[in-house]
Design a protein around this motif. Structure first.
Motif, PDB file in Angstrom:
ATOM      1  N   MET A   1       0.843  -1.179   0.000  1.00 35.55           N
ATOM      2  CA  MET A   1       0.000   0.000   0.000  1.00 35.55           C
ATOM      3  C   MET A   1       0.893   1.249   0.000  1.00 35.55           C
ATOM      4  O   MET A   1       1.873   1.312   0.722  1.00 35.55           O
ATOM      5  N   HIS A   2       0.561   2.208  -0.810  1.00 37.69           N
ATOM      6  CA  HIS A   2       1.349   3.432  -0.947  1.00 37.69           C
ATOM      7  C   HIS A   2       1.276   4.245   0.350  1.00 37.69           C
ATOM      8  O   HIS A   2       0.186   4.534   0.853  1.00 37.69           O
ATOM      9  N   THR A   3       2.427   4.617   0.897  1.00 42.48           N
ATOM     10  CA  THR A   3       2.497   5.297   2.195  1.00 42.48           C
ATOM     11  C   THR A   3       1.744   6.622   2.201  1.00 42.48           C
ATOM     12  O   THR A   3       0.970   6.895   3.125  1.00 42.48           O
ATOM     13  N   LEU A   4       1.964   7.477   1.189  1.00 36.81           N
ATOM     14  CA  LEU A   4       1.289   8.774   1.159  1.00 36.81           C
ATOM     15  C   LEU A   4      -0.213   8.620   0.935  1.00 36.81           C
ATOM     16  O   LEU A   4      -1.012   9.347   1.519  1.00 36.81           O
ATOM     17  N   ALA A  39      -4.515   0.106  -5.684  1.00 32.06           N
ATOM     18  CA  ALA A  39      -4.728   1.407  -6.321  1.00 32.06           C
ATOM     19  C   ALA A  39      -5.490   2.333  -5.381  1.00 32.06           C
ATOM     20  O   ALA A  39      -6.295   1.896  -4.566  1.00 32.06           O
ATOM     21  N   PHE A  40      -5.229   3.625  -5.501  1.00 31.65           N
ATOM     22  CA  PHE A  40      -5.855   4.632  -4.653  1.00 31.65           C
ATOM     23  C   PHE A  40      -6.352   5.772  -5.518  1.00 31.65           C
ATOM     24  O   PHE A  40      -5.698   6.164  -6.489  1.00 31.65           O
ATOM     25  N   GLN A  41      -7.517   6.301  -5.170  1.00 29.20           N
ATOM     26  CA  GLN A  41      -8.049   7.476  -5.831  1.00 29.20           C
ATOM     27  C   GLN A  41      -8.743   8.341  -4.794  1.00 29.20           C
ATOM     28  O   GLN A  41      -9.483   7.843  -3.955  1.00 29.20           O
ATOM     29  N   ALA A  42      -8.497   9.646  -4.859  1.00 25.88           N
ATOM     30  CA  ALA A  42      -9.134  10.591  -3.953  1.00 25.88           C
ATOM     31  C   ALA A  42      -9.436  11.871  -4.717  1.00 25.88           C
ATOM     32  O   ALA A  42      -8.826  12.158  -5.748  1.00 25.88           O
ATOM     33  N   GLU A  43     -10.384  12.615  -4.195  1.00 25.23           N
ATOM     34  CA  GLU A  43     -10.729  13.900  -4.784  1.00 25.23           C
ATOM     35  C   GLU A  43     -10.955  14.886  -3.653  1.00 25.23           C
ATOM     36  O   GLU A  43     -11.473  14.527  -2.598  1.00 25.23           O
ATOM     37  N   GLY A  44     -10.547  16.133  -3.878  1.00 28.52           N
ATOM     38  CA  GLY A  44     -10.731  17.167  -2.875  1.00 28.52           C
ATOM     39  C   GLY A  44     -10.842  18.531  -3.516  1.00 28.52           C
ATOM     40  O   GLY A  44     -10.490  18.720  -4.686  1.00 28.52           O
ATOM     41  N   VAL A  45     -11.326  19.483  -2.729  1.00 24.80           N
ATOM     42  CA  VAL A  45     -11.536  20.844  -3.210  1.00 24.80           C
ATOM     43  C   VAL A  45     -10.670  21.801  -2.406  1.00 24.80           C
ATOM     44  O   VAL A  45     -10.683  21.775  -1.168  1.00 24.80           O
ATOM     45  N   ASP A  57      -1.240   3.783  -8.584  1.00 21.79           N
ATOM     46  CA  ASP A  57      -1.579   2.409  -8.922  1.00 21.79           C
ATOM     47  C   ASP A  57      -1.050   1.403  -7.907  1.00 21.79           C
ATOM     48  O   ASP A  57      -1.344   0.230  -8.003  1.00 21.79           O
ATOM     49  N   GLY A  58      -0.238   1.857  -6.947  1.00 24.64           N
ATOM     50  CA  GLY A  58       0.278   0.928  -5.955  1.00 24.64           C
ATOM     51  C   GLY A  58       1.487   1.468  -5.228  1.00 24.64           C
ATOM     52  O   GLY A  58       1.850   2.631  -5.361  1.00 24.64           O
ATOM     53  N   GLY A  59       2.132   0.605  -4.455  1.00 25.43           N
ATOM     54  CA  GLY A  59       3.215   0.995  -3.562  1.00 25.43           C
ATOM     55  C   GLY A  59       4.410   1.643  -4.214  1.00 25.43           C
ATOM     56  O   GLY A  59       5.032   2.519  -3.631  1.00 25.43           O
TER      57      GLY A  59
END
Length: 87
Positions: A1-4, A39-45, A57-59
């Motif tokens: 899992m990607h640390t950030l 994989a990770f996806q996020a959205e913010g304003v 896509d990963g670590g």
């Protein structure tokens, strides 16, 4: 899992200070943050209303950000750090 990505996910739903490799930063209020296996996806304003999307896509892959424009999405940079934003 990607640390950030994991750190981003753990801070959500609180505001997040995102720092890019070029030294610039932005504070975003997360709308979503999800893992799909590795994989990770996020959205913010951001405070100015700009919408950012963060993906990896990963670590071993970088956490990158895109900025929504009138013409679609444009690269915003590679994320080098995420931390809770000071209120």
């Amino acid at each position: 899992m990607h640390t950030l990505a994991k750190r981003f996910h753990n801070i959500t739903p609180d505001r997040i200070l995102v720092t890019f490799e070029d030294g610039s930063s932005v504070v975003v209020e997360p709308r979503s943050a999800e893992f799909f296996q590795e994989a990770f996806q996020a959205e913010g304003v951001a405070d100015d209303g700009t919408v950012y999307r963060f993906v990896t896509d990963g670590g071993d892959d970088p956490l990158v950000a895109g900025e929504q424009t009138d013409d679609g999405w444009t690269p915003a940079g590679t994320v080098s750090d995420v931390e809770p934003a000071d209120e």
